[in-house]
Design an enzyme around this catalytic site. Structure first.
Site, PDB file in Angstrom:
ATOM      1  N   HIS A  78       0.826  -1.219   0.000  1.00 40.59           N
ATOM      2  CA  HIS A  78       0.000   0.000   0.000  1.00 40.59           C
ATOM      3  C   HIS A  78       0.859   1.268   0.000  1.00 40.59           C
ATOM      4  O   HIS A  78       0.500   2.268   0.630  1.00 40.59           O
ATOM      5  CB  HIS A  78      -0.959   0.033   1.203  1.00 40.59           C
ATOM      6  N   ASN A 151     -10.352  -2.989   2.387  1.00 36.10           N
ATOM      7  CA  ASN A 151     -10.024  -2.982   0.954  1.00 36.10           C
ATOM      8  C   ASN A 151     -11.291  -2.744   0.148  1.00 36.10           C
ATOM      9  O   ASN A 151     -12.393  -2.738   0.699  1.00 36.10           O
ATOM     10  CB  ASN A 151      -9.440  -4.339   0.547  1.00 36.10           C
ATOM     11  N   HIS A 342      -4.002   0.835  11.882  1.00 32.09           N
ATOM     12  CA  HIS A 342      -3.769  -0.438  12.576  1.00 32.09           C
ATOM     13  C   HIS A 342      -5.121  -1.082  12.878  1.00 32.09           C
ATOM     14  O   HIS A 342      -5.958  -0.465  13.539  1.00 32.09           O
ATOM     15  CB  HIS A 342      -3.006  -0.162  13.875  1.00 32.09           C
TER      16      HIS A 342
HETATM   17 FE1  HDE Z   1      -2.471  -4.882   5.455  1.00 29.03          FE
HETATM   18  N1  HDE Z   1      -0.676  -4.079   5.932  1.00 29.03           N
HETATM   19  N2  HDE Z   1      -1.791  -6.713   5.952  1.00 29.03           N
HETATM   20  N3  HDE Z   1      -4.204  -5.758   4.787  1.00 29.03           N
HETATM   21  N4  HDE Z   1      -3.150  -3.130   4.852  1.00 29.03           N
HETATM   22  C1  HDE Z   1      -0.340  -2.789   5.792  1.00 29.03           C
HETATM   23  O1  HDE Z   1       0.758  -1.503   7.413  1.00 29.03           O
HETATM   24  C2  HDE Z   1      -0.681  -6.945   6.690  1.00 29.03           C
HETATM   25  C3  HDE Z   1      -4.517  -7.085   4.830  1.00 29.03           C
HETATM   26  C4  HDE Z   1      -4.406  -2.828   4.425  1.00 29.03           C
HETATM   27  O2  HDE Z   1      -3.245   3.417   4.006  1.00 29.03           O
HETATM   28  C5  HDE Z   1       0.984  -2.461   6.420  1.00 29.03           C
HETATM   29  O3  HDE Z   1       1.056   0.695   7.796  1.00 29.03           O
HETATM   30  C6  HDE Z   1      -0.598  -8.344   7.031  1.00 29.03           C
HETATM   31  C7  HDE Z   1      -5.913  -7.296   4.565  1.00 29.03           C
HETATM   32  C8  HDE Z   1      -4.488  -1.440   4.066  1.00 29.03           C
HETATM   33  O4  HDE Z   1      -1.635   3.237   5.477  1.00 29.03           O
HETATM   34  C9  HDE Z   1       1.411  -3.794   7.061  1.00 29.03           C
HETATM   35  C10 HDE Z   1      -1.689  -8.934   6.450  1.00 29.03           C
HETATM   36  C11 HDE Z   1      -6.433  -6.037   4.364  1.00 29.03           C
HETATM   37  C12 HDE Z   1      -3.223  -0.928   4.301  1.00 29.03           C
HETATM   38  C13 HDE Z   1       0.275  -4.709   6.655  1.00 29.03           C
HETATM   39  C14 HDE Z   1      -2.427  -7.906   5.781  1.00 29.03           C
HETATM   40  C15 HDE Z   1      -5.343  -5.105   4.497  1.00 29.03           C
HETATM   41  C16 HDE Z   1      -2.418  -1.995   4.797  1.00 29.03           C
HETATM   42  C17 HDE Z   1       1.980  -1.803   5.511  1.00 29.03           C
HETATM   43  C18 HDE Z   1      -2.073 -10.402   6.456  1.00 29.03           C
HETATM   44  C19 HDE Z   1      -7.873  -5.664   3.999  1.00 29.03           C
HETATM   45  C20 HDE Z   1      -2.756   0.499   4.039  1.00 29.03           C
HETATM   46  C21 HDE Z   1       2.015  -0.348   5.917  1.00 29.03           C
HETATM   47  C22 HDE Z   1      -2.164 -10.971   7.731  1.00 29.03           C
HETATM   48  C23 HDE Z   1      -8.807  -5.997   5.028  1.00 29.03           C
HETATM   49  C24 HDE Z   1      -3.049   1.389   5.198  1.00 29.03           C
HETATM   50  C25 HDE Z   1       1.237  -0.272   7.108  1.00 29.03           C
HETATM   51  C26 HDE Z   1      -2.606   2.808   4.870  1.00 29.03           C
HETATM   52  C27 HDE Z   1      -1.087  -1.855   5.189  1.00 29.03           C
HETATM   53  C28 HDE Z   1       0.253  -6.005   7.047  1.00 29.03           C
HETATM   54  C29 HDE Z   1      -3.599  -8.188   5.033  1.00 29.03           C
HETATM   55  C30 HDE Z   1      -5.548  -3.689   4.323  1.00 29.03           C
HETATM   56  C31 HDE Z   1       2.768  -4.304   6.670  1.00 29.03           C
HETATM   57  C32 HDE Z   1       0.517  -8.993   7.829  1.00 29.03           C
HETATM   58  C33 HDE Z   1      -6.651  -8.626   4.552  1.00 29.03           C
HETATM   59  C34 HDE Z   1      -5.707  -0.706   3.528  1.00 29.03           C
HETATM   60  O5  HDE Z   1       1.458  -3.716   8.443  1.00 29.03           O
END
Ligand code: HDE
Length: 718
Positions: A78, A151, A342
């Protein structure tokens, strides 16, 4: 217009001053970061006019050092995004299911900051990648921050957080040559997903037009996981969160997306920015599907499985409030880049479930901020700071802003009067839902997670013919970019488990044979000691129906608000045609742009000067939702046989967009797109397949019909 500000209330006076927005007024003098005034910002300090620079130049060194450190690590996923401020207001009290204060009072407005994003690309990549869009909302509630980090698709690729690094390594640019940027169309992605049958449902969404939205303002949002609502009595309901855009759900077509990536890689970012600057505030309704705990096991799939959705026909979506985005950030870096979302930021009345993907996320988001924002005090950055007061015994750490007074930083204490005190059970503190857990510690996946194809097939069956065609085309495009034949075959075999026609059409495009009878789908995720009977063959397990809510073609299409309409006009354009079209389109909320052979101004036949928004040579049809060729002989002549004008009209036609022509312009449009008006000269307005044509005297009727066609967005019957 006065802009509402989120004002920190809990910091002491001195730090409040430091945190305030700084704006350079016309009288302000340039200073160093220590506040020393700078006399000369043009030259370094040198030993003589032509001499070497001196190490002593603290002004230069401070400036360059700051510059050298201007970038922070981009988000690992993202990275590319755009944000906006706004507010959320509930429609009615939700007290029966949740005690969350921001969902109680219809008069209460809760400030929000929203960040939309793509997942795979780097920070500078194109907005129009085929990708999921992040839809992250931070609610600054009176009880602390609640982040709904969702999402624009309701399901995900994987079921367990353990596989997230693998998924992301596979989809990002390949490690040896860092190619391709922001694209899933390459071997490593398809290698991985073709070995992970649990990805199949999400692949259907990703290959659909949902992955290439027309605008952030025109896409749905989903919390994806099942969450909990908990009420004052401690009773819990499962809840699925939805965002429903009031402008409808619209996409571009793939060929357009490819072109927009070159013509305007900031297309979505610009669109959001301009809409808000123009006072066209984007709005979404917050929807919830509420499921009583007793119904947990009645769905035929597991509510804890993030590769499944709850069909809206099974559990209707209740719309419980509205979010309005009404202010652009003042500074992209300070706000959009530094915002830290978060899933673990929740407030009393909302709680987690045991979805293993959600559970993994609960660890990941704080951890990622530590590296990205440089330490544990990222909650003190203005955009992350809650409106609720913060009192605890956490101290120090890199870049600490708060200056804590007093001697005690521990609890219990008597020196600090026992402060800060715990809220206690009877007060307003967060109380985790006391879910009963009686289990063995195992590294396993529940049997209830092993139906990977029923909902993939449900999605496919629910699409219109045109949507199905676009999915076939997308799979074919992506897989044709895979160099390894075995990956293509493996994926086609997986598709055959979803639908034979889908698999056959993709196979034909790739020059492959459709596997028949079905071979078991390979499951690269199968543990070495796993029981093969559990994993293969994986077949559709439940009856597949349809869910019209999954089809964008069934979303309401009743408005042309904020659609960008290009009017092609040159010197001598007929006043009635330009005035009528402009007035009627603007009155209906469209954004009207004049496209002329040159930049600057044009003069109408009656001598009025009209400002030109786009010169033909730097315009492109893909930046507009609809085009209209205006009347007036000299103007029409300027576009007749003009290669760029013809190209624009042809492209717009090929991208299924509404087109219109008035009076003399009709023959030019017909010539460009190769159609004849069925009843040309009949005195009636012609309107077929989204192309509207008529005589000069019918300009109002033409405008009206054109607007109806724009509301339909695209015309697939060409
Ligand atoms: Fe994320 N995801 N994600 N994700 N995600 C991040 O956090 C992660 C997942 C989502 O505009 C990170 O600050 C793991 C699903 C959005 O700043 C990180 C897993 C969904 C955003 C991270 C998922 C999301 C992130 C990277 C699987 C939809 C952007 C930067 C277990 C429900 C937020 C940050 C923004 C961002 C980890 C799966 C949505 C690395 C480990 C499912 C919208 O922490």
């Amino acid at each position: 217009m006065a802009k509402p500000r989120i004002t920190p209330t809990h910091l002491n006076e001195k730090s409040q001053r430091l945190d305030a927005h700084t704006e350079d007024s016309t009288e302000s003098l340039m200073t160093t970061n220590q506040g020393v005034r700078i006399n000369d910002d043009q030259n370094t300090l040198k030993a003589g006019e032509r001499g070497p620079s001196l190490l002593e130049d603290f002004i230069f060194r401070e400036k360059i050092t700051h510059f050298d450190h201007e970038r922070i690590p981009e988000r690992i996923v993202h990275a590319r995004g755009a944000g906006a401020h706004g507010y959320f207001q509930p429609y009615a009290s939700m007290a029966s299911v949740t005690r969350a204060q921001f969902l109680q009072d219809p008069a209460k407005k809760t400030p929000v900051f929203v960040r939309f994003s793509t997942v795979a690309g780097s920070r500078g990549s194109s907005d129009l990648a085929r990708d999921v869009r992040g839809f992250a909302v931070k609610f600054y509630t009176d009880e602390g921050n609640f982040d709904l980090v969702g999402n624009n698709m309701p399901v995900f690729f994987i079921q367990d957080a353990m596989k997230f690094p693998d998924l992301i390594h596979a989809v990002k640019a390949e490690p040896h040559n860092e190619i391709p940027q922001a694209q899933s169309a390459h071997d490593t992605f398809w290698d991985f997903v073709s070995l992970m049958p649990e990805s199949t449902h999400m692949l259907m969404w990703i290959m659909s037009d949902r992955a290439i939205p027309r605008s952030y303002r025109m896409m749905e949002g989903f919390g994806v996981h099942t969450f909990r609502f908990v009420n004052e009595k401690g009773e819990s309901h499962f809840v699925k969160f939805h965002w429903k855009p009031l402008l409808g759900v619209h996409s571009v077509v793939w060929d357009e997306a490819l072109q927009i990536s070159g013509q305007d890689p900031d297309f979505h970012r610009r669109d959001l920015w301009e809409a808000i600057e123009n006072g066209e505030f984007p709005e979404w309704e917050l929807g919830v599907q509420i499921i009583p705990e007793k119904d947990e096991h009645k769905f035929g799939f597991d509510l804890l499985d993030p590769t499944k959705l709850v069909p809206e026909e099974t559990v209707p979506v209740q719309r419980i409030g509205k979010m309005t985005l009404n202010r652009n950030p003042d500074n992209f870096f300070a706000e959009t880049e530094q915002v830290a979302f978060h899933v673990g930021h929740i407030v009393p009345g909302i709680d987690f479930t045991n979805d293993p993907l959600l559970q993994g996320r609960l660890f990941s988001y704080t951890d990622t901020q530590l590296i990205r924002l440089g330490g544990p005090n990222f909650h003190e950055i203005p955009i992350n700071r809650p409106l609720a007061e913060i009192h605890n015994n956490q101290r120090d750490g890199a870049m600490r802003q708060q200056i804590n007074r007093g001697r005690s930083s521990y609890h219990p204490n008597s020196l600090g009067g026992g402060c800060p005190m715990q809220a206690g059970r009877d007060m307003s503190g967060f109380i985790s839902h006391a879910e009963r857990i009686d289990a063995r510690k195992i590294r396993e996946r529940s049997d209830s997670f092993f139906d990977h194809f029923t909902q993939a097939a449900l999605f496919w069956n629910s699409q219109s013919d045109r949507e199905k065609q676009n999915i076939v085309d997308a799979f074919s495009f992506e897989l044709s970019k895979c160099e390894t034949p075995a990956i293509r075959s493996r994926m086609v075999n997986t598709l055959a488990h979803v639908d034979k026609i889908l698999a056959r059409q993709v196979a034909m495009n790739l020059g492959l044979k459709v596997p028949d009878p079905l071979e078991p789908v390979q499951n690269g995720g199968m543990p070495a000691d796993g029981d093969p009977a559990r994993y293969a063959p994986l077949l559709i397990k439940n009856p597949v129906g349809t869910s019209l809510a999954l089809s964008m073609d069934h979303a309401p299409k009743n408005s042309i608000k904020t659609r960008k309409v290009g009017l092609l006009a040159a010197d001598g354009v007929d006043d009635a045609s330009i005035e009528t079209l402009k007035t009627m389109l603007i009155a209906a909320g469209a954004v009207v742009k004049i496209i002329a052979p040159q930049a600057g101004h044009i003069t109408t036949s009656a001598g009025t000067t009209v400002a030109v928004d786009f010169a033909l040579f730097s315009a492109s049809s893909v930046l507009f939702d609809a085009l209209c060729l205006l009347d007036g002989s000299p103007s029409v002549a300027a576009f007749d046989l003009h290669p760029k004008a013809r190209l624009m009209l042809q492209e717009a036609y090929r991208h299924f967009k509404p087109l219109a022509a008035i009076g003399n312009a009709v023959t030019v449009l017909q010539g460009a797109i190769g159609i004849a008006a069925a009843g040309a000269g009949s005195g009636k307005v012609e309107n077929a397949k989204g192309v509207v044509m008529g005589e000069a005297k019918q300009v109002k009727e033409i405008a009206k019909a054109f607007m109806d066609e724009i509301a339909q967005h695209r015309h697939w019957n060409r």
